[in-house]
Design a protein around this motif. Sequence first.
Motif, mmCIF file in Angstrom:
data_model
loop_
_atom_site.group_PDB
_atom_site.id
_atom_site.type_symbol
_atom_site.label_atom_id
_atom_site.label_comp_id
_atom_site.label_asym_id
_atom_site.label_seq_id
_atom_site.Cartn_x
_atom_site.Cartn_y
_atom_site.Cartn_z
ATOM 1 N N GLU A 95 8.292 -11.216 1.616
ATOM 2 C CA GLU A 95 7.241 -10.498 2.321
ATOM 3 C C GLU A 95 6.283 -11.505 2.919
ATOM 4 O O GLU A 95 5.757 -12.368 2.225
ATOM 5 N N LEU A 129 11.698 -4.193 6.906
ATOM 6 C CA LEU A 129 10.559 -3.293 7.055
ATOM 7 C C LEU A 129 9.524 -4.017 7.904
ATOM 8 O O LEU A 129 9.146 -5.153 7.596
ATOM 9 N N LEU A 160 7.147 -0.530 8.079
ATOM 10 C CA LEU A 160 6.340 -1.050 6.986
ATOM 11 C C LEU A 160 4.929 -0.535 7.197
ATOM 12 O O LEU A 160 4.277 -0.869 8.188
ATOM 13 N N LYS A 163 8.633 -7.103 5.493
ATOM 14 C CA LYS A 163 9.137 -7.102 4.122
ATOM 15 C C LYS A 163 10.651 -7.013 4.251
ATOM 16 O O LYS A 163 11.155 -6.104 4.920
#
Length: 176
Positions: free
Chosen positions: A8, A78, A146, A156
């Motif tokens: 992330e 994401l 996300l 992510k």
Amino acid sequence: MKFMLTYEGPLATNGRPSQKHDIRLALHPQLRELWQHKPLAQFYDMGGPNVSTVGGYDFCSVVHPRWNFRAHLEILMLRPEAPGGVVKPRGDIDNRLKTLFDALTRPTQPQDIPSGWTPGDDQKPLHCLLDDDSLITGFTVRTDRLLAAPTQSHMKLVIGVEVENTAAFGGLAVLG
């Protein structure tokens, strides 16, 4: 052998060496932990991990031609955009994937390592997924939104890795 990696943070299009290295540093603890478990822990008895020295620093890769390993990746990306748009005219996802693949790979040239970086004691060697991105046999990408991302480049990633042995001989069948 199958496992998951997560990341992330920023994932730039056309990432600079320092951005790719930041991703390597974020994935290193997960890959270092992976070496502590079967089946990789068994490979220490077969000559240890695959360590390459680049620019005076040691890097260890899981997927390495020494053991005839190849990897297939399933990537859930994401991002702070609507799902879809995997390939856009402005080169968004495809260039981000190139940055990711480079970050999953150990550096091959000293200029791939940011100047001024000094590995911590727990980063000797720095663990990477791939010795070379040519060891990726295929990949799939799924995108979704996300929520509450701090920036447009914040992602992510959940990366499913399936490592396969392409050798037809005995001792490496432990990956099963």
